[in-house]
Structure formats: structure tokens, C-alpha cells
Design a protein around this motif. Structure first.
Motif, PDB file in Angstrom:
ATOM      1  N   PRO A  90      25.306  10.142 -10.691  1.00  0.00           N
ATOM      2  CA  PRO A  90      25.410  10.131 -10.221  1.00  0.00           C
ATOM      3  C   PRO A  90      23.813   9.797  -9.679  1.00  0.00           C
ATOM      4  O   PRO A  90      23.898   9.895  -8.467  1.00  0.00           O
ATOM      5  N   ALA A  91      23.100  10.397 -10.687  1.00  0.00           N
ATOM      6  CA  ALA A  91      21.511  10.518  -9.910  1.00  0.00           C
ATOM      7  C   ALA A  91      20.937   8.876  -9.644  1.00  0.00           C
ATOM      8  O   ALA A  91      20.692   9.326  -9.137  1.00  0.00           O
ATOM      9  N   ALA A  92      21.637   7.758 -10.705  1.00  0.00           N
ATOM     10  CA  ALA A  92      21.195   7.002  -9.827  1.00  0.00           C
ATOM     11  C   ALA A  92      21.848   6.339  -8.910  1.00  0.00           C
ATOM     12  O   ALA A  92      21.229   5.798  -7.910  1.00  0.00           O
ATOM     13  N   TYR A  93      22.579   7.065  -8.302  1.00  0.00           N
ATOM     14  CA  TYR A  93      22.900   6.375  -6.611  1.00  0.00           C
ATOM     15  C   TYR A  93      22.800   6.770  -5.966  1.00  0.00           C
ATOM     16  O   TYR A  93      22.543   6.528  -4.184  1.00  0.00           O
ATOM     17  N   GLY A  94      22.172   8.192  -6.284  1.00  0.00           N
ATOM     18  CA  GLY A  94      21.156   9.079  -5.237  1.00  0.00           C
ATOM     19  C   GLY A  94      20.192   8.351  -5.216  1.00  0.00           C
ATOM     20  O   GLY A  94      19.628   8.156  -4.332  1.00  0.00           O
ATOM     21  N   PHE A  95      19.649   8.007  -6.477  1.00  0.00           N
ATOM     22  CA  PHE A  95      18.313   7.407  -5.523  1.00  0.00           C
ATOM     23  C   PHE A  95      18.227   6.065  -5.266  1.00  0.00           C
ATOM     24  O   PHE A  95      17.687   5.410  -4.278  1.00  0.00           O
ATOM     25  N   ALA A  96      20.032   5.156  -5.411  1.00  0.00           N
ATOM     26  CA  ALA A  96      19.986   4.313  -5.127  1.00  0.00           C
ATOM     27  C   ALA A  96      20.452   4.005  -3.580  1.00  0.00           C
ATOM     28  O   ALA A  96      19.725   3.271  -3.022  1.00  0.00           O
ATOM     29  N   ARG A  97      20.899   4.762  -2.686  1.00  0.00           N
ATOM     30  CA  ARG A  97      21.776   4.696  -1.932  1.00  0.00           C
ATOM     31  C   ARG A  97      21.089   6.043  -0.481  1.00  0.00           C
ATOM     32  O   ARG A  97      20.939   5.893   0.191  1.00  0.00           O
ATOM     33  N   TYR A  98      20.314   7.194  -1.213  1.00  0.00           N
ATOM     34  CA  TYR A  98      20.555   8.411  -0.077  1.00  0.00           C
ATOM     35  C   TYR A  98      18.593   8.546   0.286  1.00  0.00           C
ATOM     36  O   TYR A  98      18.095   8.091  -1.210  1.00  0.00           O
ATOM     37  N   LYS A  99      18.192   8.721   1.027  1.00  0.00           N
ATOM     38  CA  LYS A  99      16.952   9.255   1.497  1.00  0.00           C
ATOM     39  C   LYS A  99      16.840  10.605   0.699  1.00  0.00           C
ATOM     40  O   LYS A  99      17.646  11.182   1.431  1.00  0.00           O
ATOM     41  N   LEU A 100      15.956  10.639  -0.281  1.00  0.00           N
ATOM     42  CA  LEU A 100      15.403  12.145  -0.600  1.00  0.00           C
ATOM     43  C   LEU A 100      14.664  12.761  -0.684  1.00  0.00           C
ATOM     44  O   LEU A 100      13.774  12.244   0.270  1.00  0.00           O
ATOM     45  N   PRO A 101      14.372  14.085  -0.290  1.00  0.00           N
ATOM     46  CA  PRO A 101      13.273  15.395  -0.550  1.00  0.00           C
ATOM     47  C   PRO A 101      13.103  14.802  -1.607  1.00  0.00           C
ATOM     48  O   PRO A 101      13.277  14.669  -2.432  1.00  0.00           O
ATOM     49  N   ILE A 102      11.669  15.274  -0.949  1.00  0.00           N
ATOM     50  CA  ILE A 102      10.475  14.793  -2.308  1.00  0.00           C
ATOM     51  C   ILE A 102      10.513  14.055  -3.435  1.00  0.00           C
ATOM     52  O   ILE A 102      10.805  13.624  -4.639  1.00  0.00           O
ATOM     53  N   GLU A 103      10.785  13.406  -3.015  1.00  0.00           N
ATOM     54  CA  GLU A 103      11.036  11.691  -3.801  1.00  0.00           C
ATOM     55  C   GLU A 103      10.173  11.319  -4.680  1.00  0.00           C
ATOM     56  O   GLU A 103       9.852  11.089  -5.318  1.00  0.00           O
ATOM     57  N   ARG A 104       9.086  11.296  -3.895  1.00  0.00           N
ATOM     58  CA  ARG A 104       7.624  10.941  -4.815  1.00  0.00           C
ATOM     59  C   ARG A 104       8.074  12.313  -5.898  1.00  0.00           C
ATOM     60  O   ARG A 104       7.684  11.506  -6.999  1.00  0.00           O
ATOM     61  N   ILE A 105       8.105  13.128  -6.201  1.00  0.00           N
ATOM     62  CA  ILE A 105       8.206  14.498  -6.918  1.00  0.00           C
ATOM     63  C   ILE A 105       9.217  13.888  -8.048  1.00  0.00           C
ATOM     64  O   ILE A 105       8.947  14.059  -9.687  1.00  0.00           O
ATOM     65  N   LEU A 106      10.431  13.300  -7.496  1.00  0.00           N
ATOM     66  CA  LEU A 106      11.163  13.038  -8.112  1.00  0.00           C
ATOM     67  C   LEU A 106      10.866  12.114  -9.032  1.00  0.00           C
ATOM     68  O   LEU A 106      12.077  11.841 -10.745  1.00  0.00           O
ATOM     69  N   LEU A 107      10.487  11.073  -8.093  1.00  0.00           N
ATOM     70  CA  LEU A 107      10.416   9.792  -9.204  1.00  0.00           C
ATOM     71  C   LEU A 107       9.380   9.623 -10.482  1.00  0.00           C
ATOM     72  O   LEU A 107      10.205   9.147 -11.245  1.00  0.00           O
TER      73      LEU A 107
END
Lengths: 269, 276
Positions: free
Chosen positions: A87-104
Motif C-alpha cells: 500500500p505504501a508504494a502505491y501511495g508514493f507512486a500514485r498520490y500527491k502526498l502532504p509533507i512529501e519531502r519529509i516522508l521521502l
């Protein structure tokens, strides 16, 4: 315009022998030791060969137990790691995430910093909650550490699947979940298998976490191998080594098209 | 340009993995830093660091030097292999350089102990070729450790650099070849400069993997001086001294800090190393 040249041929043979000595040479010793009954210097090969140690490893309680433990730990780790990273990979691949930089940054950090301090502190935390000397403690540590590389392998797999395929199905009225299970997931299976094998092999060969968290009650195959090698029980250590090496070598040959450097930066240890 | 879905669902999908990472990675990491400032009785102290510098300054210098040497040798070899394979397709070399890729480090350590020992398999071969009785072994010395590190780290660095060399627009290389540039000039003036970021990533990951390796120095390293990972292990196993072990851990973080920040910035800009 190729001309046969004896010098070129000689040079090539010398280079091949040199490469073989350096790359395959270190592995020859363990193969010989695993069959050696007596091996004294300066004989280049053992004076007496035996199959006893191979037999012992599969018959004797301790070694066999450690191998079974390692396989069990690795299989459960694969299952948990996949369940979390899919699920996490699908989230990273397909969704615009909040605080994306921090998550990466968080999910890349374990590759960028030494792991050892985390493992020894994990061992100390597990000691307080009864997970030290316990198979599940090792599984949890392995799940955390392998999560990072299985996540990036699977994210890359999802990204390689064209979004248009999913959009077309959705335009025809399929729900997002249905699109995932009928279109995206089947296309991602090869990547998932590659990721799972990576995680399995890594967990089978992992020493540091297994050593600190498994102590003092349980020993995975690498930990037992370490004990044997330190006690100069070269034969048992070598047999375990070969059992752990063969799947790694097979995988290296089979996996060629998934060999992208960034996926495997977590391997080794 | 792909469009991304804007929905809180994305974060929910990541949440389980994030929780595991938070509990089992970030929490122990913070605890490591925290407890490096406390003594056994639970009082704030800088004593752990004082002890580290008193006991382990030499080991810290040794670890950094050993790691830097490894990175240097690995870069030279991996750029050489990658350059060769960029121009010529030699299957034998292609498989040989990748051989150690998935072999667990601990097993490599065991293999090197047998290979490099005074009466090991390498010397059994060398003494016959040279025709002497005895040769010194290099396991248990810094040369043996360097050899083992280079052996395990090279395939990974080569894989990154070769990937970058192959991804370069062939037109650059062809244009230079048409103008009569030698292969060596193409390598130094085109391939290497244009692959800068990948070579940097190979450097950083080799550095971090080497300085944080416990198993290789445990199996082949000399007893003195030690890599700091070994010192951490001894501190925990023999002295039950978590304060000093964690101070050493924090120092290992500080050593890689600049490289780690470069790596994270680069990878985040590339979105996890996967363009798209």
C-alpha cells in the motif's frame, strides 16, 4: 580486420585467470573446507575428504534448527514487509502526498546512515518488553530494515505501469479498488516477486540484528555460522556458508533485469 | 507528465509503513542520541563522549582512513570496469564483477578468513607459483580488511556507475569518436563528468556501507586498531555500557552527516531515485 595474435591471447588468458583467482578464489576455500576431514598446510587440497559435515548439518539438531529458524524468520519477514510496502508504494507512486519531502527523507534515511546504533538500541528496547531472545523480535527488526528497500522496488514497479491503463478502466465505471486488483496488481506481480526474493535473501543472511536481538536464547543460521567460524569449526561454518550462498548466486544470475542499483542499496550488512 | 491523485487516501496507505518505521527506526535512533548524553544513573553528562575520545580516538581515525581508502580503491576499479563494459560487451567480466552482490557480508568475512590466512588458499596457490615455503597472510591486518571491503563493495558501485554510463546519450560519445578522441579521453572528458551525480551516490553509499559494516571487520579485521562498529559491539556485549556505545554511534552519524545530507537531497529531488 582481426588478426590472430599470440600476445593478445596470452594476455586474455592471464586476465581471466587473475579475475577468477580474485573473484572465485575466496569461495573455493569454503567449498573445500566443507568436505575436508583433514587439511594440513601445505597441501593445496584437503588430505582426506568426507561428507560427514554435510550429513551432520542436516541431521544434527542445532544446525538444522538454526536453518529452520532462519527460513521461518525470512518467510514471515517477507509477508510483513510486503503487506506494509505494497500500500505504501502505491501511495508514493500514485498520490500527491502532504509533507512529501519529509516522508521521502524518512524512508530514505536508513540507507544514508549506519544501521548498527539503531539495531543495538532496538535490542535494548526489546529487552524490556520481552522481545529479546525471541523470534518475533528478529522478525520485527528485519521487517523494519527490509521495508525500506522493498518499498522502493515496488514503487518503481507501480510507476512503470502506465496510469492510462487505470484511467481507461475507471472511465468504464470500475471502482479504484477493482482497478487495482484487476489491472495494476497483476501487472506488478513480477516486481513484487523480485522484491520478495530480495527481502528473503537479505533476511536469511542478516547477522547484526539477529545477533543482538536473538541473544542469548536463539541463533539464526548466520549467527551460528559466526560462532562456528570463531571457534575454528571451519567445516560446519563452511557448510552453512554454502547453503546461504547458493540462493544468492542463483538469484544474481536470474534477476538481471531488476538489477537497478538504487533498489539494493540496503543489502549486505 | 503524469497527474497525481489528491486525496487523503494516499497518506492512509502509507500510514502502516510509516508507523513501523517510526516505532522501530526513528524511536531507537532518537533513543541512541538521547542516551549518549546520560550516565548509568540517569544523570546528564558529557562523560560518555570524553571516554570515547580518551579510548577510541585512534579507532575513529582508523575507521575513517580505512573507509576513505576503500572508497578510493572501489571508485578506481568500478570506473575501470564500467568504462570497459560501456565499450565492450564481455559477458565473463559482467558476471564476475557482480558475483559478490548478494552474498551476505558475514559469509564474505568467513570466506576471506580462509582465503587470506597465512596458511590459506591464496597462499597455497602463491607459494607454488613463486616457489617459496611460506608467505605471510593478510587476514587479521589492515590490508586483508581493505581487500575484503573492496571485494564486497565494488559490484554495487560498478552497477551504479555502469548504469549511468549506459544511460548517457550515445551521441556525445559518437561525436567525440568521430572527431578522433581516444577511449581514454572519452572516459575522462565525457563519461565521468556527465555521470557526476551517480559517481557521487556510489561514493556515498560505499562510504556509509563500509563505515557501518560490523561483520567484515569482525571476521577479518585486526584486533588493534578496531573499526568503531567493533568498539560499539564490545561496549555493549562485554561492558554493558550503552552510553559509550551510543556516543560512538552518534559520532558515526556525524562522520557521514555531510554525505548523508547530500544523498537525501539528491534522492528526494529524484523522488526516491526513480524518475517519473
Amino acid at each position: 580486420m582481426k588478426r590472430f595474435s599470440i600476445w593478445k591471447l596470452t594476455l586474455k588468458v592471464v586476465v581471466i585467470i587473475l579475475i577468477l583467482t580474485l573473484m572465485v578464489g575466496p569461495l573455493v576455500g569454503i567449498v573445500l573446507w566443507s568436505f575436508a576431514r583433514r587439511w594440513y598446510w601445505p597441501s593445496p587440497i584437503p588430505q582426506e575428504f568426507t561428507l560427514r559435515f554435510w550429513h551432520d548439518v542436516f541431521a544434527q539438531g542445532r544446525v538444522l534448527d538454526s536453518l529452520i529458524l532462519s527460513v521461518t524468520v525470512a518467510l514471515i519477514t517477507v509477508a510483513l514487509s510486503l503487506a506494509l510496502s505494497l500500500p505504501a508504494a502505491y501511495g508514493f507512486a500514485r498520490y500527491k502526498l502532504p509533507i512529501e519531502r519529509i516522508l521521502l527523507i524518512l524512508f530514505l534515511m536508513p540507507q544514508a546512515f549506519p544501521q548498527l546504533p539503531v539495531f543495538i538500541n532496538l535490542a535494548s528496547i526489546f529487552g524490556r518488553i520481552g522481545l529479546k531472545g525471541n523470534m518475533w523480535g528478529i522478525i520485527l527488526a528485519h521487517t523494519m530494515a527490509s521495508l525500506v528497500f522493498s518499498l522502493w522496488i515496488i514503487t518503481a514497479t507501480f510507476k512503470a505501469i502506465p496510469v492510462e491503463l487505470e484511467q481507461a478502466a475507471q472511465n468504464l465505471g470500475a471502482s479504484r479498488l477493482k482497478v487495482f486488483w484487476t489491472i495494476t496488481f497483476p501487472l506488478a506481480v513480477p516486481g513484487l516477486i523480485a522484491g520478495s526474493i530480495f527481502v528473503f535473501l537479505w533476511s536469511m543472511g542478516e547477522f547484526t540484528a539477529a545477533f543482538f536481538i536473538g541473544a542469548p536464547f536463539i541463533q539464526t543460521a548466520p549467527v551460528l555460522m559466526y560462532t562456528a567460524s570463531m571457534g575454528y569449526n571451519m567445516q560446519i561454518a563452511s557448510v552453512i556458508s554454502i547453503i546461504l550462498i547458493i540462493p544468492s548466486l542463483l538469484f544474481m544470475i536470474l534477476i538481471e533485469r531488476y538489477l537497478k542499483a538504487e533498489y539494493i542499496s540496503g543489502l549486505g550488512g | 507528465m503524469e497527474e497525481k491523485i489528491k486525496s487523503p487516501m494516499g497518506f492512509i496507505l502509507i500510514l502502516p509503513a510509516l508507523s513501523v518505521l517510526g516505532l522501530l527506526y526513528v524511536f531507537p535512533l532518537i533513543r541512541a542520541i538521547w542516551s549518549s548524553f546520560y550516565d548509568r544513573a540517569g544523570n546528564f553528562t558529557l562523560g560518555n563522549y570524553a571516554k570515547v575520545f580518551e579510548l577510541y580516538t585512534r579507532d575513529i581515525v582508523y575507521s575513517v582512513a580505512m573507509t576513505a581508502a576503500t572508497v578510493g580503491v572501489v571508485l578506481v576499479i568500478s570506473i575501470a570496469i564500467a568504462s570497459y563494459l560501456r565499450f565492450r560487451d564481455w559477458k565473463f567480466l559482467d558476471y564476475m564483477y557482480r558475483l559478490p552482490l548478494f552474498i551476505p557480508f558475514l559469509i564474505v568475512g568467513h570466506a576471506m578468513r580462509i582465503f587470506l590466512a597465512p596458511h590459506g588458499t591464496l597462499n597455497a596457490l602463491l607459494t607454488r607459483i613463486i616457489g617459496v615455503e611460506e608467505l605471510p597472510g593478510i587476514s587479521g591486518s589492515w590490508t586483508g580488511l581493505l581487500f575484503s571491503f573492496v571485494w564486497v563493495m565494488t559490484p554495487f558501485a560498478t552497477l551504479i556507475i555502469l548504469g549511468a554510463f549506459k544511460a548517457l546519450e550515445p551521441a556525445y560519445v559518437e561525436a567525440a569518436q568521430n572527431l578522433g578522441a581516444s577511449k581514454l579521453r572519452i572516459i575522462f572528458d565525457i563519461l565521468i563528468p556527465l555521470s557526476g551525480p551517480s559517481i557521487m551516490v556510489a561514493t556515498i553509499l560505499t562510504f556509509v556501507r563500509t563505515i557501518s559494516s560490523l561483520t567484515i571487520p569482525l571476521m577479518v579485521g585486526p584486533n588493534k586498531p578496531n573499526m568503531i562498529t567493533i568498539d560499539m559491539m564490545f561496549r555493549v556485549n562485554y561492558f554493558n555500557d550503552w552510553g559509550v556505545a551510543n556516543s560512538l554511534g552518534v559520532i558515526s552519524y556525524l562522520i557521514v552527516m555531510v554525505l548523508a545530507i547530500y544523498y537525501l537531497r539528491y534522492m528526494v529531488a529524484e523522488r526516491g531515485g526513480i524518475k517519473g
